[in-house]
Design an enzyme around this catalytic site. Structure first.
Site, PDB file in Angstrom:
ATOM      1  CB  VAL A 354      -1.021   0.005   1.174  1.00  0.00           C
ATOM      2  CG1 VAL A 354      -0.333   0.181   2.520  1.00  0.00           C
ATOM      3  CG2 VAL A 354      -2.069   1.089   0.967  1.00  0.00           C
ATOM      4  N   GLY A 573      -5.865  -6.642   0.319  1.00  0.00           N
ATOM      5  CA  GLY A 573      -6.323  -5.724   1.377  1.00  0.00           C
ATOM      6  C   GLY A 573      -5.371  -4.553   1.498  1.00  0.00           C
ATOM      7  CD  GLU A 574      -0.737  -4.374   2.399  1.00  0.00           C
ATOM      8  OE1 GLU A 574      -0.336  -3.482   1.630  1.00  0.00           O
ATOM      9  OE2 GLU A 574      -0.042  -5.340   2.732  1.00  0.00           O
ATOM     10  N   GLY A 575      -5.765  -1.627   1.480  1.00  0.00           N
ATOM     11  CA  GLY A 575      -6.158  -0.415   0.750  1.00  0.00           C
ATOM     12  C   GLY A 575      -5.594  -0.406  -0.655  1.00  0.00           C
TER      13      GLY A 575
END
Ligand SMILES: Cc1cc2nc3c(=O)[nH]c(=O)nc-3n(C[C@H](O)[C@H](O)[C@H](O)COP(=O)(O)O)c2cc1C
Length: 607
Positions: A354, A573-575
């Site tokens: 990210v 995930g993580e953005g």
């Protein structure tokens, strides 16, 4: 030594408060002080409201010694801990010295600029942060933390009160200068010891403030940083708490319930602005509809902002909410729980995917410990907002209490507000929490009615046996809690991670401020379901960054009526997926703002 708290010293002379006031005849023991007459009181509030930090527009006129003397005498009347008066004022006019000092500040300004995310760097370059050479006088306010000796009243347990006292002297100086028509600009781009050595300060003195002082033609009505869009003023009602931290509200009003307040502030999109955006898209120099989905994105941005064209969603900040999950104990993930805390350290150090994607998109990354099951060292870029060290196992009982669910939601609302007040115009969701796809699947089933087999995915990658167990865990949780989707707080409390609650609050906060929020994958999707259950119009602020490989995410997006912008099979995930979509959302707004229309460009439309 006499006890300083024991009352008036009989040797100190007559009590000045005893007996009637010789001028007014008022008896101070029975009548209260009437305060200032209205006109004088208004002048006090006026100088407070109209004091500005001045960075530009200084005039070269010298400041007469008597004016400077009055301003310094006002500074010297500040309150101070134990009446220690720890300040000194160093008045600098020498050009050569100011040039050396300006060079010190310029170096730190450049270092600060180099650390900024790209979008912020552009805004910073346009700001002026020092007027050292444009002002005829510079004043340094210092602090002697030892002045008054070791028995200085009130300083023993709070040594920092010495510095606070010098800051109060700065405040007085700033206000008196405003009344004299003198602008003051505070510069804090210094290495404190470097500056101290340039000024010949003894080693036990600290530099508190470097102030550039000079006459100006006019004072700006608002802070320059607000006018430039760098930061916004927080409403006073967010800053005032009643009795306990968190019970916000102004005196004389009922304490506001931040969640109820934010939900009440969320409204539908502005249909007029949306119609204007659609109409403009049709007049832009391109075939109608040729920007596909991005035309809808631009229309939705206009509806959210309530104007056409909408503002550019820049700068942007990715908020990565991290927490641990009790359901991890059910063996639903191949990763140990400690990975959550380890990845938080990686985000903060800038080493995760990210971070790389955010750097590419020019966005900032902020990490929030909303419930990691480890003590995390305080470091810049990590916001400590831990509700508890991880949730409980939802197969055995509720993951959290209702109060914790509300606390997580409220923390998310406040982080959205803070990031917008700090100047961000687009928020991006991120998350980290080993086992959080399991909690997400349960939330998605609870809100949409989907079957666990349909909503549960393989997360970071699990074998068939673990996958079957994961579905069964979700099914058991649902059977145990019998969730009611009409009670979103109850659903979050039953299954949620703290990051789900906070992300739902984050979405609500963004929607209330009418700032777009780009959703990442299945975790953000589950949180968006909770946000929509609390305030259906919140979805008008949401843009689905991508479609994750998790099956529950597709269920969520179709339930919410959101179309993903990127579909690359990501399941990290993580953005990460949301950050990839950021330039698309920004481009949609920019096109609507900047592309010429057939009439303005003199291009013939299709007949
Ligand atoms: C402790 C402190 C340090 C500051 N440092 C700087 C600085 O280095 N450069 C600058 O341009 N302004 C600086 N400022 C001014 C603030 O940016 C300014 O006060 C704020 O934006 C609010 O605007 P106003 O003072 O006009 O109300 C500083 C202010 C304070 C209180």
């Amino acid at each position: 030594m006499a006890d300083p708290l024991a009352g008036p010293d009989p040797l100190a002379g007559p009590d000045p408060l005893a007996g009637p006031d010789p001028l007014t005849g008022r008896d101070p023991l029975t009548e209260r002080d009437p305060g200032y007459p209205a006109e004088q009181r208004d002048a006090v509030y006026r100088v407070i409201a109209e004091r500005r930090d001045v960075r530009r527009g200084f005039r070269p006129d010298p400041v007469p010694a008597d004016v400077l003397g009055r301003v310094l005498a006002a500074a010297h009347q500040a309150p101070s801990v134990g009446f220690s008066q720890p300040w000194d004022f160093i008045v600098i006019t020498d050009r050569a010295r100011r040039e050396r000092i300006a060079a010190l500040a310029a170096r730190h300004r450049d270092e600060f600029a180099a650390d900024l995310p790209r979008a912020r760097g552009g805004a910073f370059a346009a700001l002026k942060v020092s007027s050292i050479l444009d002002t005829p006088v510079n004043i340094v306010v210092s602090c002697d933390r030892t002045r008054g000796g070791r028995h200085t009243l009130g300083r023993r347990t709070q040594p920092q009160t010495a510095d606070f006292s010098s800051v109060l002297a700065v405040g007085n100086l700033w206000l008196a200068a405003r009344a004299e028509g003198l602008g003051v600009g505070w510069v804090s781009f210094f290495d404190e010891r470097e500056l101290a050595s340039e000024l010949g300060l003894p080693a036990h003195l600290e530099v508190i403030a470097y102030l550039c002082v000079g006459y100006v033609s006019r004072f700006a009505p608002e802070p320059e940083l607000a006018t430039a869009g760098w930061a916004r003023r927080r409403p006073v009602s967010w800053a005032v708490h009643t009795e306990e931290f968190g019970r916000r509200g102004m005196p004389g009003t009922e304490p506001v319930d931040p969640l109820a307040e934010v939900i009440a502030a969320i409204g539908p999109p502005d249909v007029g602005a949306m119609a204007a955006a659609r109409e403009r898209q049709d007049r832009m120099t391109k075939p109608r509809g040729s920007l596909g989905e991005l035309e809808d994105v631009s229309v939705r941005l206009a509806g959210l902002a309530g104007c056409c064209p909408p503002p550019l969603p820049e700068p942007a900040c990715v908020a990565v909410f991290a927490a641990d999950h009790g359901v991890h104990a059910q063996g639903v993930s191949p990763w140990p729980r400690e990975v959550t805390a380890q990845m938080v350290a990686n985000f903060v150090a800038g080493g995760a995917v990210v971070n790389a994607f955010a750097a590419q998109a020019g966005a900032e990354v902020t990490v929030i410990d909303i419930g990691v099951a480890a003590e995390l060292e305080p470091v810049p870029g990590l916001l400590p907002r831990k509700i508890a060290p991880g949730t409980a196992d939802f197969t055995e009982g509720p993951a959290m209490t209702r109060d914790q669910a509300v606390a997580a939601l409220t923390a998310g609302v406040e982080i959205a507000r803070d990031l917008v007040a700090a100047g961000n115009r687009c928020l991006v969701t991120g998350d980290m929490g080993i086992a959080n796809t399991t909690a997400s699947a349960a939330l998605i089933c609870a809100f949409t009615g989907a079957d666990p087999a349909e909503a549960t995915g393989r997360g970071t990658g699990i074998d068939a046996v673990t996958y079957a167990r994961k579905i069964e865990v979700v099914r058991r949780g649902l059977a145990r809690h019998q969730p009611d989707p009409a009670d979103p707080v109850g659903v979050i409390a039953a299954f949620g991670g703290f990051e789900h609650g906070a992300l739902a609050g984050f979405i609500l906060g963004a929607a209330a401020l009418r700032v777009p929020v780009i959703l990442d994958g299945v975790i953000a999707g589950a949180a968006a379901l909770a946000a929509a259950a609390l305030a259906p119009d919140a979805i008008a602020a949401c843009f689905a960054g991508h479609r994750s490989a998790e099956p529950g995410h597709a269920v969520t997006l179709s339930y919410l009526g959101l179309r993903p912008l990127v579909d690359l099979g990501l399941r990290l995930g993580e953005g990460t997926g949301a950050v990839l979509a950021l330039p698309l959302v920004q481009s949609a707004a920019r096109a609507l703002r900047e592309v010429a229309t057939f009439d303005s460009a003199g291009v013939s439309d299709k007949t």
